[in-house]
Design an enzyme around this catalytic site. Structure first.
Site, PDB file in Angstrom:
ATOM      1  CG  HIS A 226     -50.485  29.927  15.309  1.00 35.89           C
ATOM      2  ND1 HIS A 226     -49.386  30.725  15.459  1.00 35.89           N
ATOM      3  CD2 HIS A 226     -50.636  29.715  13.967  1.00 35.89           C
ATOM      4  CE1 HIS A 226     -48.872  30.990  14.262  1.00 35.89           C
ATOM      5  NE2 HIS A 226     -49.612  30.390  13.337  1.00 35.89           N
TER       6      HIS A 226
ATOM      7  CD  GLU B 275     -49.645  30.163  19.083  1.00 42.02           C
ATOM      8  OE1 GLU B 275     -50.006  31.345  18.994  1.00 42.02           O
ATOM      9  OE2 GLU B 275     -48.820  29.636  18.310  1.00 42.02           O
TER      10      GLU B 275
ATOM     11  NE  ARG C 106     -47.749  27.201  12.980  1.00 45.80           N
ATOM     12  CZ  ARG C 106     -47.109  28.219  13.563  1.00 45.80           C
ATOM     13  NH1 ARG C 106     -47.051  28.278  14.878  1.00 45.80           N
ATOM     14  NH2 ARG C 106     -46.551  29.162  12.838  1.00 45.80           N
TER      15      ARG C 106
ATOM     16  CG  HIS D 186     -49.176  34.512  17.694  1.00 50.64           C
ATOM     17  ND1 HIS D 186     -49.312  33.495  16.779  1.00 50.64           N
ATOM     18  CD2 HIS D 186     -49.640  35.625  17.076  1.00 50.64           C
ATOM     19  CE1 HIS D 186     -49.831  33.973  15.665  1.00 50.64           C
ATOM     20  NE2 HIS D 186     -50.042  35.268  15.808  1.00 50.64           N
TER      21      HIS D 186
ATOM     22  CD  GLU E 163     -44.744  34.188  19.598  1.00 52.58           C
ATOM     23  OE1 GLU E 163     -45.375  33.368  20.282  1.00 52.58           O
ATOM     24  OE2 GLU E 163     -44.570  34.060  18.376  1.00 52.58           O
TER      25      GLU E 163
HETATM   26  O1  0X9 Z   1     -44.274  31.911  13.758  1.00 52.86           O
HETATM   27  C1  0X9 Z   1     -45.235  32.615  14.091  1.00 52.86           C
HETATM   28  O2  0X9 Z   1     -46.235  32.766  13.403  1.00 52.86           O
HETATM   29  C2  0X9 Z   1     -45.184  33.346  15.441  1.00 52.86           C
HETATM   30  N1  0X9 Z   1     -44.661  32.449  16.464  1.00 52.86           N
HETATM   31  S1  0X9 Z   1     -45.604  31.183  16.959  1.00 52.86           S
HETATM   32  O3  0X9 Z   1     -44.806  30.339  17.835  1.00 52.86           O
HETATM   33  N2  0X9 Z   1     -46.813  31.750  17.835  1.00 52.86           N
HETATM   34  O4  0X9 Z   1     -46.111  30.487  15.806  1.00 52.86           O
HETATM   35  C3  0X9 Z   1     -44.287  34.563  15.307  1.00 52.86           C
HETATM   36  C4  0X9 Z   1     -44.802  35.565  14.317  1.00 52.86           C
HETATM   37  C5  0X9 Z   1     -43.870  36.741  14.131  1.00 52.86           C
HETATM   38  N3  0X9 Z   1     -44.268  37.558  12.995  1.00 52.86           N
HETATM   39  C6  0X9 Z   1     -44.097  37.126  11.717  1.00 52.86           C
HETATM   40  N4  0X9 Z   1     -43.435  36.058  11.403  1.00 52.86           N
HETATM   41  N5  0X9 Z   1     -44.599  37.907  10.758  1.00 52.86           N
HETATM   42 ZN    ZN Z   2     -48.729  31.587  17.155  1.00 51.37          ZN
END
Ligand code: 0X9
Ligand code: ZN
Length: 304
Positions: A64, A67, A122, A192, A266
């Site tokens: 992303h 980040e 993003r 992330h 994260e």
């Molecule tokens: O939503 C996401 O892709 C991730 N959080 S973010 O705030 N960095 O965008 C979390 C990803 C967790 N894993 C999956 N959803 N597979």
């Molecule tokens: Zn992310």
């Protein structure tokens, strides 16, 4: 000029990766994972002492675009590897027996765009048909319950899943690399921000992963190591119950492809600065996170 305690733009990171490979040829080599939608190279650093039949861990940053602490972390990880190899016993043992495949910036077009135009971007920067809205969420674009939950089929949304799984050149390049190296790749760590969590499959449903108990223990120990340095609080658990349901993520895809030790970090913080984490926190964030990565890698070395 490159600095580990500042956020670096893509050109600076690419020059850095060329340099660190050239200056540490016994430990680091650079290749190209693929090419982005806009034609930029996506680089891959192989970090480890050469040996035969080594197990490997993939570590990627910059899925992303906004980040930035993620991207800073990958650079710190490589710096620590080259600086402490030969003196730090744990790290030396890891690098002697494991290869780390580090992708310093996966979503290179998006990252460049956060520097040039929109700091809060993003997604990728691919053109979508039938709309002027740009980009796909790379972490909704993998073939793991693709676009069934926590993802949008509308191209204008920030969680757009794309026109099909692996529609993006960036996600296709990473997935191809993992598929082609499945026999050696035992771990997949994707970095992330933000929210201070360590997540493992599944996020595309509430199904309990076959290895849930072991992954939960590995996560618990990694978080314990992380927290020991600066008391940063982390939560951990399966993605669906710990953060939210969201299909098409690389962690779930890699796990179902056979990479048992699949985790999403994260990083800091929990919302005070959010994606705009101050540069003054790069060092502490990286150092605490490395403790968690070392913990997971040690478990992989001993158990995979
Ligand atoms: O939503 C996401 O892709 C991730 N959080 S973010 O705030 N960095 O965008 C979390 C990803 C967790 N894993 C999956 N959803 N597979
Ligand atoms: Zn992310």
């Amino acid at each position: 000029v490159h600095s580990y305690v500042k956020y670096n733009d893509l050109d600076t990171i690419n020059a850095w990766s060329a340099n660190i490979a050239a200056q540490n040829s016994g430990l680091v080599s650079r290749s190209q994972l693929g090419t982005s939608y806009e034609g930029r190279p996506i680089y891959l650093l192989k970090v480890g002492k050469s040996g035969s039949n080594k197990k490997a861990v993939v570590l990627d940053c910059g899925f992303h675009a906004r980040e930035w602490i993620s991207v800073a972390f990958c650079q710190w990880f490589v710096k620590e590897a080259v600086e402490k190899y030969g003196s730090d016993t744990q790290l030396t043992n890891l690098l002697n027996n494991l290869d780390f495949y580090v992708v310093p910036v996966l979503n290179v077009d998006g990252y460049a765009y956060t520097w040039s135009t929109n700091r809060m971007w993003r997604k990728t920067r691919s053109v979508n048909s039938g709309t002027t809205c740009i980009g796909t969420d790379p972490n909704r674009n993998f073939n793991a319950g693709w676009c069934t939950v926590g993802a949008s089929s509308r191209a204008c949304d920030d969680t757009y899943c794309g026109s099909s799984p692996e529609s993006e050149r960036e996600t296709k390049a990473l997935a191809n690399f993992i598929r082609n190296n499945l026999s050696s790749i035992k771990g997949y760590l994707t970095i992330h921000s933000y929210s201070q969590m360590l997540l493992f499959p599944y996020s595309y449903s509430y199904a309990v992963a076959k290895d849930h108990t072991e992954l939960n223990t590995v996560a618990k120990n990694a978080v314990s190591q992380l927290t020991s340095l600066y008391k940063t609080k982390y939560t951990y658990g399966a993605g669906g119950t710990t953060i939210y349901l969201a299909a098409g993520g690389s962690d779930d895809w890699a796990y179902d492809a056979g990479v048992k030790y699949s985790f999403t970090f994260e990083l800091r913080d929990t919302g005070r600065y959010g994606f705009l984490l101050p540069e003054s926190q790069i060092q502490a964030t990286s150092q605490e996170t490395i403790l968690a990565v070392r913990s997971i890698a040690t478990h992989i070395l001993n158990n995979a």
